[in-house]
Design an enzyme around this catalytic site. Structure first.
Site, short mmCIF file in Angstrom:
data_model
loop_
_atom_site.label_atom_id
_atom_site.label_comp_id
_atom_site.label_asym_id
_atom_site.label_seq_id
_atom_site.Cartn_x
_atom_site.Cartn_y
_atom_site.Cartn_z
N HIS A 72 0.81 -1.22 0.00
CA HIS A 72 0.00 0.00 0.00
C HIS A 72 0.84 1.26 0.00
CE1 HIS A 72 -3.28 -2.76 1.01
NE2 HIS A 72 -4.05 -1.82 0.51
N GLY A 73 2.03 1.20 0.57
CA GLY A 73 2.83 2.42 0.57
C GLY A 73 4.12 2.23 1.34
#
Lengths: 338, 472
Positions: free
Chosen positions: B323-324
């Site tokens: 996701h990041g």
């Protein structure tokens, strides 16, 4: 009536075309009613000034075969310059309004100077305080938005959106249904009627007769006096020395066939007195123009400018906009500045 | 391009007209590929070559791999994984990696210096990388033969409804749809447009209009109060669902208008009873991807309890990192890994709870699941570990939260009530998809629903705000 249908007995069943025609009809009916209600309450449509709208105009400096005539500055230019008059009377130019309310324009000037594709003429609305180095960075985040965030998608979206906002009140977020629900729940009633109005090309008008101009003038005076206490003027030598990069920016634009004219617009009453006290003309503005060999004009040197009434001592009312723009440009031409 | 932009309205109308104007399936596919590249370029044309390069190299290497013998086959797979993950690593993780390395080395007295690459993350890179990887790994596993047609493969990766934020579609789900001619049908258009409107309603009205202003305001507070911490958590729980599920619903609707069927990506996730159930309802295409290409290859649950726990934790940690590039995402993944381990552990103990009525266990499990998921979202949303930790402390202080409730603004209360309505709808339609619902709905109610959606979307103007999952 049942929420679900288990068979196709209903005459509308699976007739999606009819379902959508009816849905569109009812939706449009509701939206017309919503729009008419606000019009009947005396509201009018206006384009919302956002970073995307600014970026859209910024992208227009390349879009005409005519030479771009770019307006940089803050509220005095945003609300003072009549873009329609420019379009009709300065036909060799393509006018672009990049002034931003409440923001001095030096970073936008730098951006255009560094843009090798730009070769237009820039009128920079600024005073000596705005030329002071700490005030240079106000428009940087607009410039960054244009370069980093403004995509082709946003270009098309904003182009359509600004034309819709110009015609329909309900496309303005302030009149959106959620905004109104929240206002109603917190007993705020309907939004205030704005005294400013903007068009898709950021041509704006300010109606100063519907507001308390004296209160506005007091407010501007208080802000100015506080700022001069918090950020006193640097020495003229320091101030001029900080402006060396500006001279380079101007030279870069001129080398590409463009030009830059600095223009200090009219301010009256206590504000101009205070401003002149903080930044005496002969030590700052005049020194900038003469020592840096830069084109510039002070509104107080333009004959006839003193006749304009500034209700809040700082801004031109929209009723005077056309005459004001004409006088300014007649003078720029007469002085061979343009 | 974004579904909630006026640009998309114009673009989609033109694509629909052009797509249905031609009768040749080859022409239709060319139009779809060109419009998909146009859709992608509308964000930043400079990254289109990367997308084309990435899909071309994967298509070519996958073909080579399928013709190779065992040892060489593995080498091809390693090359494909290396190339894809290197591109992803460079754009998404390099700064995070250097920062982490710097922190570790400085603990030993070494100073690496401050390296900061000014890198723009290409839109949807995590999504199309996973598309490509699943195709290549499945060919390595001999699940199917590679396609010989570059255009078909490129269309599979770049098909605009799902290009930038999923669902992450498998080749097996798309192959027939791409190879067999199809066209827009009246029902496909009707249901598809209604899904598109529903998705836009979720995004524009709920995510951006109701939840985002509240969540953004509260997560920007320096010293958040307990009641604000709870409202901010609920608002973000609502926002992330409406934003991402809204995108997926738009994607499914847009594809349906063109005669394509994308897999469902969200199935009323806040009705989940348990965390395994949640992951079968939330971002289903990602969770099944992680299951098939990470959890099972790691050994899944085949090597005993402890290995199962390790595999669950690793899978969710990597899911978080996907996701990041931030510790908050890793902790979010770690929390979900811990939840799944806890759930497996608890399932073994429920046999001792036979005296408690089943309904009570279900209701309690649902409520506990929802609270735990909401708490994990705090880590997902927080700007830093410190902020998430301070939120945690405030969330614990329930007395302060309850006593502060009367003081909150109408806007905050509205977002809370809307959040409760969303949870209620999830419980009410637990196992029914929007598509099924639309097909079953009485036409009069359908007209009312469509009119309601159109009016609310039109009356919630704002900027065209990026979908949260675009950044992944």
């Amino acid at each position: 009536m049942h929420l679900y249908t288990s068979n196709s007995s209903h005459w509308l069943n699976k007739n999606w075309l009819l379902i959508y025609i009816f849905s569109l009809f009812f939706s449009v009916l509701v939206l017309i009613g919503y729009e008419r209600y606000f019009r009947s309450m005396g509201y009018s449509a206006s384009v919302v000034d956002t970073k995307d709208l600014w970026a859209l105009q910024r992208s227009k400096v390349y879009q005409s075969k005519k030479k771009p005539l770019v307006f940089l500055g803050a509220s005095r230019t945003l609300f003072g310059i009549d873009m329609k008059w420019i379009k009709n009377n300065m036909q060799e130019y393509y006018p672009v309004m990049l002034a931003i309310n409440g923001h001095y324009p030096m970073m936008a000037l730098k951006d255009l100077a560094k843009d090798t594709s730009f070769n237009g003429v820039i009128i920079v609305d600024i005073d000596s305080r705005g030329l002071s180095e700490p005030n240079h960075f106000m428009q940087q985040y607009y410039v960054d938005h244009y370069h980093d965030v403004f995509t082709p998608n946003k270009y098309i979206h904003q182009t359509i959106l600004s034309h819709l906002q110009n015609k329909l009140i309900f496309t303005n977020p302030e009149f959106g249904i959620l905004s109104l629900i929240n206002r109603s729940l917190s007993d705020q009633g309907l939004p205030n009627k704005p005294n400013a109005n903007m068009q898709p090309n950021r041509n704006s008008k300010l109606d100063l007769l519907v507001v308390d101009s004296t209160a506005l003038a007091n407010n501007f005076y208080n802000i100015l006096s506080q700022d001069l206490i918090d950020n006193p003027a640097p020495t003229p030598e320091q101030w001029l020395s900080d402006l060396r990069p500006v001279k380079r920016w101007v030279e870069d634009i001129k080398a590409r066939g463009g030009d830059v004219i600095f223009y200090n617009p009219p301010v009256y009453g206590r504000q101009i007195t205070l401003s002149n006290k903080g930044y005496p003309r002969h030590l700052y503005w005049d020194a900038f123009i003469s020592k840096m060999d830069i084109k510039g004009v002070l509104s107080e040197d333009i004959p006839g400018m003193e006749k304009f009434v500034l209700p809040d001592e700082s801004h031109i009312d929209y009723r005077d906009k056309k005459r004001y723009t004409k006088l300014l440009f007649d003078n720029l031409k007469k002085e061979n500045l343009l | 391009m974004q579904f909630d932009s006026l640009t998309f309205v114009v673009f989609f109308a033109i694509v629909l007209l052009a797509y249905n104007y031609f009768s040749s399936w080859q022409h239709k596919k060319n139009i779809l590929l060109l419009s998909s590249y146009l859709f992608y370029s509308a964000w930043n044309p400079l990254f289109l070559p990367l997308l084309i390069f990435s899909s071309t190299i994967d298509w070519w290497l996958a073909k080579k791999m399928s013709k190779s013998e065992k040892g060489k086959r593995k080498l091809y797979l390693i090359s494909i994984v290396f190339i894809n993950l290197s591109i992803l690593f460079y754009f998404k993780y390099i700064n995070f990696f250097l920062d982490a390395l710097n922190d570790i080395l400085s603990g030993f007295g070494f100073v690496l210096g401050k390296y900061e690459f000014n890198i723009i993350l290409p839109l949807g890179i995590s999504f199309y990388t996973f598309h490509s990887l699943s195709y290549c790994i499945d060919i390595y596993r001999k699940k199917f033969e590679p396609t010989q047609n570059w255009r078909d493969y490129s269309l599979y990766v770049a098909f605009f409804p799902q290009l930038v934020a999923g669902p992450i579609v498998r080749w097996t789900q798309m192959r027939e749809q791409i190879e067999q001619p199809r066209r827009s049908s009246a029902e496909g258009l009707g249901v598809g447009l209604t899904l598109l409107l529903l998705g836009l309603f979720e995004k524009v009205v709920l995510a951006d209009g109701v939840f985002a202003p509240v969540a953004n305001q509260i997560f920007a507070e320096n010293n958040v109060s307990s009641v604000h911490a709870w409202i901010g958590t609920a608002a973000f729980t609502g926002q992330i669902f409406c934003d991402f599920a809204g995108y997926s619903t738009c994607a499914i609707g847009a594809a349906l208008c063109l005669g394509f069927r994308l897999p469902i990506n969200f199935r009323n996730p806040y009705s989940a009873v348990g965390f395994a159930d949640f992951w079968q309802r939330w971002h289903i295409s990602l969770s099944t991807w992680l299951r098939d290409y990470l959890y099972i290859p790691l050994g899944g649950n085949r090597k005993g309890t402890l290995f199962t726990y390790r595999n669950l934790l690793l899978t969710m940690l990597i899911g978080g990192l996907w996701h990041g590039a931030a510790w908050t995402f890793i902790i979010w993944g770690g929390l979900h890994g811990a939840y799944l381990i806890f759930e497996r552990f608890m399932k073994k103990t429920t046999k001792y709870l036979h005296f408690v009525p089943y309904l009570v266990i279900v209701v309690f499990s649902w409520f506990f699941t929802l609270l735990a998921i909401m708490y994990a979202w705090v880590w997902f949303r927080a700007e830093s570990v410190t902020q998430a930790a301070s939120f945690t402390l405030k969330l614990i202080d329930l007395n302060a939260a309850v006593s502060g409730f009367s003081m909150i603004s109408a806007q905050y209360k509205t977002s809370l009530y809307v959040f409760f309505i969303i949870v209620f709808i999830h419980l009410l339609f637990k196992n029914i998809s929007f598509e099924e619902l639309i097909k079953k709905l009485n036409p009069i109610f359908l007209i009312i629903l469509i009119s309601f959606l159109m009016v609310f979307i039109s009356l919630t103007p704002g900027g065209s705000n990026a979908f949260i999952y675009f950044q992944f």
